[in-house]
Motif scaffolding. Structure first.
Motif, PDB file in Angstrom:
ATOM      1  N   LEU A  30       0.802  -1.212   0.000  1.00 56.71           N
ATOM      2  CA  LEU A  30       0.000   0.000   0.000  1.00 56.71           C
ATOM      3  C   LEU A  30       0.842   1.273   0.000  1.00 56.71           C
ATOM      4  N   THR A  31       1.982   1.234   0.686  1.00 57.31           N
ATOM      5  CA  THR A  31       2.775   2.447   0.853  1.00 57.31           C
ATOM      6  C   THR A  31       3.922   2.576  -0.147  1.00 57.31           C
ATOM      7  N   GLY A  32       4.358   1.458  -0.704  1.00 54.91           N
ATOM      8  CA  GLY A  32       5.518   1.491  -1.587  1.00 54.91           C
ATOM      9  C   GLY A  32       6.825   1.624  -0.846  1.00 54.91           C
ATOM     10  N   VAL A  33       6.816   1.411   0.458  1.00 55.30           N
ATOM     11  CA  VAL A  33       8.017   1.521   1.286  1.00 55.30           C
ATOM     12  C   VAL A  33       8.483   0.123   1.667  1.00 55.30           C
ATOM     13  N   GLU A  34       9.765  -0.164   1.485  1.00 53.97           N
ATOM     14  CA  GLU A  34      10.305  -1.477   1.855  1.00 53.97           C
ATOM     15  C   GLU A  34      10.440  -1.546   3.365  1.00 53.97           C
ATOM     16  N   LEU A  35       9.742  -2.512   3.963  1.00 52.63           N
ATOM     17  CA  LEU A  35       9.675  -2.612   5.419  1.00 52.63           C
ATOM     18  C   LEU A  35      10.237  -3.923   5.960  1.00 52.63           C
ATOM     19  N   LEU A  36      10.337  -4.935   5.138  1.00 52.08           N
ATOM     20  CA  LEU A  36      10.846  -6.239   5.556  1.00 52.08           C
ATOM     21  C   LEU A  36      12.244  -6.444   4.997  1.00 52.08           C
ATOM     22  N   ASP A  37      13.134  -7.031   5.799  1.00 52.59           N
ATOM     23  CA  ASP A  37      14.420  -7.417   5.245  1.00 52.59           C
ATOM     24  C   ASP A  37      14.284  -8.780   4.580  1.00 52.59           C
ATOM     25  N   GLU A  38      15.326  -9.225   3.930  1.00 57.05           N
ATOM     26  CA  GLU A  38      15.224 -10.461   3.150  1.00 57.05           C
ATOM     27  C   GLU A  38      14.909 -11.669   4.020  1.00 57.05           C
ATOM     28  N   GLY A  39      15.482 -11.689   5.227  1.00 58.30           N
ATOM     29  CA  GLY A  39      15.194 -12.818   6.120  1.00 58.30           C
ATOM     30  C   GLY A  39      13.736 -12.866   6.516  1.00 58.30           C
ATOM     31  N   GLU A  40      13.157 -11.696   6.810  1.00 58.78           N
ATOM     32  CA  GLU A  40      11.735 -11.647   7.167  1.00 58.78           C
ATOM     33  C   GLU A  40      10.867 -11.985   5.973  1.00 58.78           C
ATOM     34  N   ARG A  41      11.271 -11.517   4.802  1.00 61.29           N
ATOM     35  CA  ARG A  41      10.476 -11.772   3.606  1.00 61.29           C
ATOM     36  C   ARG A  41      10.469 -13.252   3.246  1.00 61.29           C
ATOM     37  N   SER A  42      11.582 -13.930   3.515  1.00 65.02           N
ATOM     38  CA  SER A  42      11.663 -15.348   3.186  1.00 65.02           C
ATOM     39  C   SER A  42      10.735 -16.189   4.062  1.00 65.02           C
ATOM     40  N   ARG A  43      10.280 -15.608   5.173  1.00 65.93           N
ATOM     41  CA  ARG A  43       9.406 -16.344   6.096  1.00 65.93           C
ATOM     42  C   ARG A  43       7.928 -16.110   5.810  1.00 65.93           C
ATOM     43  N   LEU A  44       7.638 -15.335   4.778  1.00 64.05           N
ATOM     44  CA  LEU A  44       6.237 -15.107   4.417  1.00 64.05           C
ATOM     45  C   LEU A  44       5.621 -16.369   3.825  1.00 64.05           C
TER      46      LEU A  44
END
Length: 252
Positions: free
Chosen positions: A238-252
């Motif tokens: 929604l915001t276009g702002v990167e908020l997750l690092d790669e480690g957090e994103r890999s856990r999605l």
């Protein structure tokens, strides 16, 4: 943010269950330990609105004392709520009255204990969104149903620091309004300087609170228990702002 969406002017976060641990976990644990049907306590709390002990406490219309605990226990043990719960779930009514007693003081403080630990992933998102807020044209706020603790209670420690991480802080015990009452959303918009509710994004863990906000056009993100990363991912979209690092994103 989609091409047809108005610009974001404010992003509001609930505290317990979003920025911090969920009191719902303490309710679930209490139900399990005392052989209470899953989901009943929260059902009874909601059923007691708008004048139940819980709602009065959140609006600071009653103090946090033994009279509150007694009234809270009576609300949970209401025969009407007990019957309505079983009727709503289409399950047999085992007894005309709840076959248990509630230690309301213990339940309350177990819930508060659960809500003390901040979620690092969500709070990192809060801090990042606030840091870019001036450039992006939005304010970051907290919108929480809360309670007035006794003076100098240890659970008050850290609250000023948490409050300082938001541009706007709306607490039910201070303003005398609570989610999902429409007035509190309008009050939050006023404090954030927002006129069009479609420019507000709101993260909350309770569906009724999101529905109340949606009536004014707010865009809601449901934060499920254990689903903080998914919610932050939606904030990114929604915001276009990167908020997750790669480690957090890999856990999605």
């Amino acid at each position: 943010m989609t091409a047809n969406s108005p610009p974001i002017n404010a992003i509001f976060f609930d505290i317990g269950g979003v920025c911090a641990g969920s009191p719902m976990l303490a309710i679930a644990e209490y139900e399990l330990a005392n052989n209470i049907p899953t989901g009943y306590i929260n059902f009874a709390i909601v059923a007691s609105a708008p004048t139940g002990a819980w709602q009065l406490l959140e609006r600071a219309e009653t103090p946090l004392n033994s009279a509150f605990y007694n009234a809270f226990a009576r609300d949970i043990c209401s025969p009407m709520s007990w019957r309505s719960f079983h009727a709503a779930r289409h399950i047999p009514l085992p007894s005309p009255h709840p076959p248990f007693k509630i230690d309301a003081e213990r339940l309350f403080w177990n819930m508060m204990e659960r809500g003390r630990t901040l979620d690092p992933v969500m709070m990192k998102a809060v801090d990042k969104l606030r840091s870019v807020g001036k450039e992006k044209g939005w304010k970051v706020g907290a919108l929480t149903n809360d309670y007035r603790y006794p003076d100098r209670h240890p659970f008050l420690r850290g609250k000023p620091e948490l409050r300082g991480r938001f541009d706007v802080w709306i607490a039910s015990s201070e303003c005398g309004m609570r989610k999902p009452e429409e007035e509190v959303y309008r009050f939050a918009m006023e404090k954030a300087g927002v006129e069009d509710g479609r420019g507000v994004v709101f993260c909350d863990d309770i569906g009724a609170n999101l529905k109340g906000a949606a009536r004014l056009g707010w865009r809601g993100i449901k934060v499920a228990i254990g689903g903080v990363r998914e919610a932050v991912g939606e904030l990114e979209r929604l915001t276009g702002v990167e908020l997750l690092d790669e480690g957090e994103r890999s856990r999605l």
